[in-house]
Enzyme design. Structure first.
Site, PDB file in Angstrom:
ATOM      1  N   MET A  87       1.819  25.929 -41.820  1.00 18.30           N
ATOM      2  CA  MET A  87       1.206  27.334 -42.058  1.00 18.30           C
ATOM      3  C   MET A  87      -0.344  27.392 -42.543  1.00 18.30           C
ATOM      4  O   MET A  87      -0.813  28.271 -42.853  1.00 18.30           O
ATOM      5  CB  MET A  87       1.898  28.295 -42.960  1.00 18.30           C
ATOM      6  CG  MET A  87       3.488  28.582 -42.774  1.00 18.30           C
ATOM      7  SD  MET A  87       4.131  30.023 -43.342  1.00 18.30           S
ATOM      8  CE  MET A  87       4.026  29.491 -45.107  1.00 18.30           C
ATOM      9  N   HIS A 111      -3.101  20.250 -46.739  1.00 20.89           N
ATOM     10  CA  HIS A 111      -3.232  19.366 -47.974  1.00 20.89           C
ATOM     11  C   HIS A 111      -2.959  17.875 -47.957  1.00 20.89           C
ATOM     12  O   HIS A 111      -2.268  17.614 -46.454  1.00 20.89           O
ATOM     13  CB  HIS A 111      -2.793  20.155 -49.420  1.00 20.89           C
ATOM     14  CG  HIS A 111      -1.390  20.371 -49.159  1.00 20.89           C
ATOM     15  ND1 HIS A 111      -0.206  19.375 -49.263  1.00 20.89           N
ATOM     16  CD2 HIS A 111      -0.767  21.623 -49.174  1.00 20.89           C
ATOM     17  CE1 HIS A 111       0.707  20.236 -49.013  1.00 20.89           C
ATOM     18  NE2 HIS A 111       0.670  21.397 -48.884  1.00 20.89           N
ATOM     19  N   HIS A 138       0.826  17.751 -46.096  1.00 14.66           N
ATOM     20  CA  HIS A 138       0.908  17.913 -44.634  1.00 14.66           C
ATOM     21  C   HIS A 138       0.286  16.772 -44.021  1.00 14.66           C
ATOM     22  O   HIS A 138       0.716  16.410 -42.890  1.00 14.66           O
ATOM     23  CB  HIS A 138      -0.162  19.096 -44.092  1.00 14.66           C
ATOM     24  CG  HIS A 138       0.457  20.572 -44.679  1.00 14.66           C
ATOM     25  ND1 HIS A 138      -0.581  21.285 -45.533  1.00 14.66           N
ATOM     26  CD2 HIS A 138       1.408  21.211 -44.711  1.00 14.66           C
ATOM     27  CE1 HIS A 138       0.173  22.180 -46.022  1.00 14.66           C
ATOM     28  NE2 HIS A 138       1.179  22.367 -45.389  1.00 14.66           N
ATOM     29  N   GLN A 153       9.203  35.105 -41.573  1.00 18.07           N
ATOM     30  CA  GLN A 153       9.675  34.464 -42.568  1.00 18.07           C
ATOM     31  C   GLN A 153       9.251  34.887 -44.277  1.00 18.07           C
ATOM     32  O   GLN A 153       9.699  34.273 -45.243  1.00 18.07           O
ATOM     33  CB  GLN A 153       9.600  32.889 -42.564  1.00 18.07           C
ATOM     34  CG  GLN A 153       8.269  32.309 -42.918  1.00 18.07           C
ATOM     35  CD  GLN A 153       8.067  30.930 -42.443  1.00 18.07           C
ATOM     36  OE1 GLN A 153       8.132  30.512 -41.339  1.00 18.07           O
ATOM     37  NE2 GLN A 153       7.757  30.028 -43.685  1.00 18.07           N
ATOM     38  N   GLN A 199      14.883  23.833 -46.297  1.00 13.86           N
ATOM     39  CA  GLN A 199      14.477  24.241 -44.718  1.00 13.86           C
ATOM     40  C   GLN A 199      14.760  23.045 -43.736  1.00 13.86           C
ATOM     41  O   GLN A 199      15.268  23.249 -42.771  1.00 13.86           O
ATOM     42  CB  GLN A 199      12.897  24.314 -44.809  1.00 13.86           C
ATOM     43  CG  GLN A 199      12.168  24.429 -43.551  1.00 13.86           C
ATOM     44  CD  GLN A 199      10.682  24.791 -43.622  1.00 13.86           C
ATOM     45  OE1 GLN A 199      10.454  25.983 -44.074  1.00 13.86           O
ATOM     46  NE2 GLN A 199       9.889  23.817 -43.625  1.00 13.86           N
ATOM     47  N   SER A 257       1.258  21.977 -52.842  1.00 18.00           N
ATOM     48  CA  SER A 257       1.661  23.186 -51.949  1.00 18.00           C
ATOM     49  C   SER A 257       0.617  24.129 -52.074  1.00 18.00           C
ATOM     50  O   SER A 257      -0.397  24.158 -52.812  1.00 18.00           O
ATOM     51  CB  SER A 257       2.679  23.965 -53.062  1.00 18.00           C
ATOM     52  OG  SER A 257       2.840  25.280 -52.555  1.00 18.00           O
ATOM     53  N   SER A 258       0.368  24.782 -50.615  1.00 15.45           N
ATOM     54  CA  SER A 258      -0.538  25.505 -50.328  1.00 15.45           C
ATOM     55  C   SER A 258      -0.939  26.906 -51.604  1.00 15.45           C
ATOM     56  O   SER A 258      -1.674  27.300 -51.919  1.00 15.45           O
ATOM     57  CB  SER A 258      -0.557  26.413 -48.964  1.00 15.45           C
ATOM     58  OG  SER A 258      -0.338  25.382 -48.183  1.00 15.45           O
ATOM     59  N   ARG A 259       0.323  27.036 -52.272  1.00 18.28           N
ATOM     60  CA  ARG A 259       0.509  28.135 -53.069  1.00 18.28           C
ATOM     61  C   ARG A 259      -0.284  27.678 -54.538  1.00 18.28           C
ATOM     62  O   ARG A 259      -0.367  28.569 -55.325  1.00 18.28           O
ATOM     63  CB  ARG A 259       1.921  28.642 -53.209  1.00 18.28           C
ATOM     64  CG  ARG A 259       2.324  29.439 -51.843  1.00 18.28           C
ATOM     65  CD  ARG A 259       3.666  30.009 -52.156  1.00 18.28           C
ATOM     66  NE  ARG A 259       3.810  31.145 -51.062  1.00 18.28           N
ATOM     67  CZ  ARG A 259       4.716  30.925 -50.110  1.00 18.28           C
ATOM     68  NH1 ARG A 259       5.260  29.697 -50.165  1.00 18.28           N
ATOM     69  NH2 ARG A 259       4.829  31.637 -49.083  1.00 18.28           N
TER      70      ARG A 259
HETATM   71  P1  AMP Z   1       3.963  24.874 -44.943  1.00 15.07           P
HETATM   72  O1  AMP Z   1       2.515  24.887 -44.448  1.00 15.07           O
HETATM   73  O2  AMP Z   1       3.967  25.124 -46.357  1.00 15.07           O
HETATM   74  O3  AMP Z   1       4.854  25.800 -44.126  1.00 15.07           O
HETATM   75  O4  AMP Z   1       4.524  23.320 -44.776  1.00 15.07           O
HETATM   76  C1  AMP Z   1       4.354  22.657 -43.703  1.00 15.07           C
HETATM   77  C2  AMP Z   1       5.362  21.389 -43.665  1.00 15.07           C
HETATM   78  O5  AMP Z   1       4.735  20.507 -44.776  1.00 15.07           O
HETATM   79  C3  AMP Z   1       6.728  21.572 -44.165  1.00 15.07           C
HETATM   80  O6  AMP Z   1       7.552  20.853 -43.513  1.00 15.07           O
HETATM   81  C4  AMP Z   1       6.744  21.369 -45.803  1.00 15.07           C
HETATM   82  O7  AMP Z   1       7.890  21.069 -46.243  1.00 15.07           O
HETATM   83  C5  AMP Z   1       5.609  20.366 -45.360  1.00 15.07           C
HETATM   84  N1  AMP Z   1       5.104  19.996 -46.959  1.00 15.07           N
HETATM   85  C6  AMP Z   1       4.454  21.034 -47.853  1.00 15.07           C
HETATM   86  N2  AMP Z   1       4.085  20.502 -49.046  1.00 15.07           N
HETATM   87  C7  AMP Z   1       4.392  19.245 -48.926  1.00 15.07           C
HETATM   88  C8  AMP Z   1       4.330  18.189 -49.820  1.00 15.07           C
HETATM   89  N3  AMP Z   1       3.824  18.241 -51.044  1.00 15.07           N
HETATM   90  N4  AMP Z   1       4.751  16.973 -49.641  1.00 15.07           N
HETATM   91  C9  AMP Z   1       5.408  16.532 -48.159  1.00 15.07           C
HETATM   92  N5  AMP Z   1       5.484  17.549 -47.306  1.00 15.07           N
HETATM   93  C10 AMP Z   1       4.929  18.797 -47.765  1.00 15.07           C
END
Ligand code: AMP
Length: 294
Positions: free
Chosen positions: A30, A34, A37, A61, A153, A185-187
């Site tokens: 999304m 970071h 990703h 979602q 997920q 986390s992006s959050r």
């Molecule tokens: P998102 O952009 O949050 O939807 O995440 C995209 C992908 O990156 C998803 O498969 C997440 O599980 C993965 N992801 C997000 N944060 C991390 C992290 N800290 N370590 C490994 N994978 C991550």
């Protein structure tokens, strides 16, 4: 690196790659990229000739009271990070291209979505698997990499691929953490300094549970009871769920096994954070792959 915005252009790009006999990996995101990703991109890069990254904040979602509108969007910076990571193509469609007028079809994984995040975010996983199915159909990758950060997920996507015979290999990639243990986390950028400090309770809980497991504690209920109280005692933190489950099917465990995993979600102020980890990391295979039936 190319940037494409329409499903038709993306499919044409993939078709050209296939015609040249080159394999393609996909990392769905999304955006707001970071190091977590980037680690997925590195894992994907090793396994295919070409790497596609999708950047799409998927409204399907998010619940009505969730942070869809506020979700951080930093497209220019994401493109730069992706280019540096060796991405070949970014697929960044508009919402109207993914869900055009008349859109009415959703994919649902039934059992695996009942508990954990599925219970606290009704409809969330329907939105996730529907968009992932669409991405797989548009991009036609040979493999896709998902983070263990979103462990449920990953399990749900694997089930969808297996049940609907998608010809794509799903790779799970380990959680990337900040130096102090907070899962990236992006959050995390929503957190105030005090909340950022409080957020360490997740990793501390995981480490404590691992120590208990290593010392021979077998009763999951005792571990959960202790951690629920310890976290609830932190000011501003509310436990949404905290469970010990089996790695493979997310079934709740009463007695610890080699495949036990602590999995949790908390709210810190207005921010929702998740984390998880194997309780016997040395016995847990680091990267699990599943081949979708064809
Ligand atoms: P998102 O952009 O949050 O939807 O995440 C995209 C992908 O990156 C998803 O498969 C997440 O599980 C993965 N992801 C997000 N944060 C991390 C992290 N800290 N370590 C490994 N994978 C991550």
């Amino acid at each position: 690196m190319e940037i494409v915005h329409t499903p038709a252009a993306m499919s044409a790009w993939s078709r050209a790659a296939r015609d040249e006999g080159r394999s393609l990996a996909l990392v769905p995101t999304m955006g707001c990229l970071h190091a977590g990703h980037l680690s997925l991109m590195a894992a994907a890069r090793q396994r295919a000739d070409l790497l596609a990254v999708s950047i799409f904040v998927n409204p399907a979602q998010f619940g009505p009271d969730e942070d869809f509108a506020a979700y951080p969007r930093i497209f220019e910076a994401d493109c730069q990070a992706a280019e540096e990571a060796g991405v070949d193509v970014i697929f960044a469609p508009d919402v109207s291209a993914v869900y055009p007028p008349g859109f009415q079809t959703m994919v649902r994984v039934k059992e695996l979505t009942k508990g954990l995040c599925g219970a606290s975010r009704p409809g969330h996983f329907d939105g996730v698997v529907t968009v992932v199915a669409k991405l797989f159909n548009i991009i036609q990758p040979q493999l896709a990499v998902f983070g263990e950060k979103d462990f449920q997920q990953l399990a749900v996507v694997r089930a969808m691929v297996r049940d609907l015979n998608f010809a794509v290999e799903i790779i799970g990639s380990p959680i990337v953490r900040e130096k102090d243990g907070l899962a990236m986390s992006s959050r995390n950028r929503y957190l105030s300094p005090a909340e950022r400090q409080a957020a360490l309770c997740l990793y501390q809980a995981l480490q404590w549970a691992r120590r208990q497991a290593a010392e021979g504690e077998q009763d999951c209920g005792r571990i959960i009871a202790h951690l629920t109280t310890a976290i609830a005692d932190k000011p501003g933190v509310r436990v949404e769920y905290l469970e010990i489950v089996d790695n493979s099917d997310l079934r709740e465990l009463e007695i610890l096994t080699d495949s036990a995993r602590l999995i949790m979600a908390v709210r810190i102020g207005r921010t929702r954070l998740i984390d998880n980890g194997a309780l016997f990391p040395a016995r847990d295979s680091k990267i699990i792959t599943t081949q979708g039936a064809t």
